[in-house]
Design a protein around this motif. Sequence first.
Motif, PDB file in Angstrom:
ATOM      1  N   GLN A 117     -41.866  16.390   5.266  1.00  0.00           N
ATOM      2  CA  GLN A 117     -43.127  16.143   4.382  1.00  0.00           C
ATOM      3  C   GLN A 117     -43.442  18.106   4.435  1.00  0.00           C
ATOM      4  O   GLN A 117     -44.764  18.553   5.359  1.00  0.00           O
ATOM      5  CB  GLN A 117     -44.017  15.009   4.715  1.00  0.00           C
ATOM      6  N   ASP A 118     -43.564  19.065   2.873  1.00  0.00           N
ATOM      7  CA  ASP A 118     -43.918  19.865   2.958  1.00  0.00           C
ATOM      8  C   ASP A 118     -44.870  20.371   2.729  1.00  0.00           C
ATOM      9  O   ASP A 118     -45.346  21.998   2.348  1.00  0.00           O
ATOM     10  CB  ASP A 118     -42.672  20.685   2.558  1.00  0.00           C
ATOM     11  N   GLU A 119     -46.028  19.251   1.874  1.00  0.00           N
ATOM     12  CA  GLU A 119     -47.123  19.853   1.813  1.00  0.00           C
ATOM     13  C   GLU A 119     -48.101  19.034   2.450  1.00  0.00           C
ATOM     14  O   GLU A 119     -47.655  17.940   2.881  1.00  0.00           O
ATOM     15  CB  GLU A 119     -47.355  19.152  -0.148  1.00  0.00           C
ATOM     16  N   HIS A 130     -48.593  19.494   7.146  1.00  0.00           N
ATOM     17  CA  HIS A 130     -45.840  18.994   7.329  1.00  0.00           C
ATOM     18  C   HIS A 130     -45.907  18.109   8.307  1.00  0.00           C
ATOM     19  O   HIS A 130     -45.907  19.319   9.742  1.00  0.00           O
ATOM     20  CB  HIS A 130     -45.845  21.562   7.666  1.00  0.00           C
ATOM     21  N   GLU A 136     -50.203  29.093   4.801  1.00  0.00           N
ATOM     22  CA  GLU A 136     -48.855  27.498   5.405  1.00  0.00           C
ATOM     23  C   GLU A 136     -48.282  27.921   6.729  1.00  0.00           C
ATOM     24  O   GLU A 136     -47.885  28.585   6.751  1.00  0.00           O
ATOM     25  CB  GLU A 136     -48.379  27.059   4.108  1.00  0.00           C
TER      26      GLU A 136
END
Length: 736
Positions: free
Chosen positions: A335-337, A340, A727
């Motif tokens: 998952q990149d949103e 993470h 991020e």
Amino acid sequence: MDHTSRSNAASTNATGMVDVLVPVALDQTYSYKVPRGMELKAGDLVGVPLGAREVLAVVWRENANPDPRLHNRLKEVSEKLDISPLKGELRQVVDWVANYTLSPRGMVLRMCLRMGENLGPERVRAGVRLTGDPPRRLTPARQRVIEVLSDRLLHAKSEAAKEAGVSAGVIDGLVDEGTLTVEPMPPPPPPPRPDPEFGRPDFSPLQRAGVDAMRALAANGTFHVALLDGVTGSGKTEVYFEAVAETVRRGKQALILMPEIALTGQFLDRFAQRFGVRPIEWHSELTPRTRARNWAAISEGTAPVVVGARSALFLPYADLGLIVVDEEHDQAYKQDEGVHYHARDMAVVRAHIAKIPIVLASATPSVESEVNARKNRYQRVALPSRFGGQHMPHIEAIDLRREPPARGRYISPRLAGEIRGAIEKREQALLFLNRRGYAPLTLCRACGHRFACTICDALLVDHRFRQRLVCHHCGFSMPRPPTCPHCAAEESLVAVGPGVERLQEEAAALFPEARTMVLSSDLITSIETMRSELAEIAEGRVDIIIGTQLVAKGHNFPRLNLVGVVDADLGLSNGDPRAAERTWQLLNQVIGRAGREQGRGVGYLQTHQPDHPVMKALIACDREAFYDSEIDLRERTLYPPFGRLASLIISAGDRPSAEGLGRKLVALAPRDERVVVLGPAEAPLAVIKGRYRFRILVKSARGFDLSDYLRNWLAVCPKPSGNQKLEVDVDPQSFL
């Protein structure tokens, strides 16, 4: 929130205070007083006032040593929800994931409480029953309603209106007239339990060792990781179903994670064939009512088996006894949103904390899992041959330097001839190209203008089916203009390069008698549509399938015996440290769709690099050679799993602001000989959605606590201000 449950018993702690965690982007807990007569313990779900609003929260711990100065200033817990509390195991997972990924604990908790205000008992639905005389004014619409309800049984109001083809107002009018009576609908029955003795298959001698290992794993019931390593078509699903069956026999719950839950119609059918019923599903396409119902069943323990996307890992299982991660190598588990995390790795963490077994299944294991199996950290359960004696596909390279397609074409003459032969034998062919749309580039022949996104550093992709030029990073789209916006030349725009839509156009010209279908994620309108298209292919109503990586996701097409990879080199040229691994896995999985039930499958790789190590390993079917070379390279360069990586992406509305913050961060990085800090450098995709992006890559030794290093580093750094954003991605999978 109106699901209040107050007890007459005294509070469980002498201080009458608890610390609660709120599912928002905060890392800290907040202290609240426990009202007299309310009993609370860690894990209970409560409603608390936060600022001017009432919010959902979870009691994280009792506050045994409150600050006496705050006692009179603390607000009280408003209510205790009549919902199963979050177990200590799940709360420990939340703390662990937040600590490892440097995410606010509240955001991790939010993944456990996906229902928000829908938590709690299901809302009572209104039903209608025909009980009275017909109305004085009987319209055709009212007549249809009466006919639908003529059985005098209780019908859901919305369903009765839909079946009669009328609005809800017509139903309400008949209620006012006394013709219909409104009654509460009974709650739906609990989902039927899977039967572990239903549909037990006959296993081949080569499968029986794997079956015995799966049953023993589940029966043992302690933390243990098994890598179910089976070639495509070897029956991995049926084998790990035996671990699921043993878990159900023991009265515990099993979770099966899948990378693309929306595309698993065949899997659900196979599950029903084995267990007599379908499992509970969990994914983003469920309706809010179904999600609430499934969440409750999972937390109450009435859902023995759950099949879900990566978010299902964080559900509050009543008694989880087994986790299966199918296609464990798949990049979709990352998952990149938001938070993470990598669902495969966090699944191993949850299994370890819960002290339960976990199965990682793949025909092409990730390098990380392969290394763990070679070092005996994971038990390898091998299925080296296909079920039913079917042979693995034969693979050949088509050297495009010697056998190029005709100008303006992308299918070489040899591949076209093989496809024609397959069609004549009434077999299916698959053309694979991991590129959506019609063409990746549109330019003007007169002035050379290239159509690019207005807010991203990316070219617009021509989508002919939608008649739009589309950015795949931000979603911006525009109609394909009749003239060049730069030089105003007419009829000068040309599509450059192929996408799957262009391949379908070429296939239709080469094989006009063939039935073709494109499988691409951007063409999916619903799960039902996708499952219907897959069923058409499985039933043989399509001759040529043209698809992106969507077709590599474990589908079974009985008549498919030929796979042509149109551009086998595509994934090798993006500068990703995992490019070789991903190309090898993807092409193996795609070609593995061929020859699974009848005949001998064959795969053709159109390539300009037939001597590349990945191509040579594929053609020779020599997986050991590939893993040996890739593991050796990773070990020499200290890339995962022999080292650790973290990515810091700094973005801002302007380039100097993003770069400036990146330079300040690097200047304050703690000096440690076990850590290398690279950057800041402009990210490969330098602008996305109008934001300029710089990347810092942090590299360390495997045993080093990189999360703690990052936490201490960022604690002394200036916080992002204005439109700056930072991020942190520990164990990144994407390098764009």
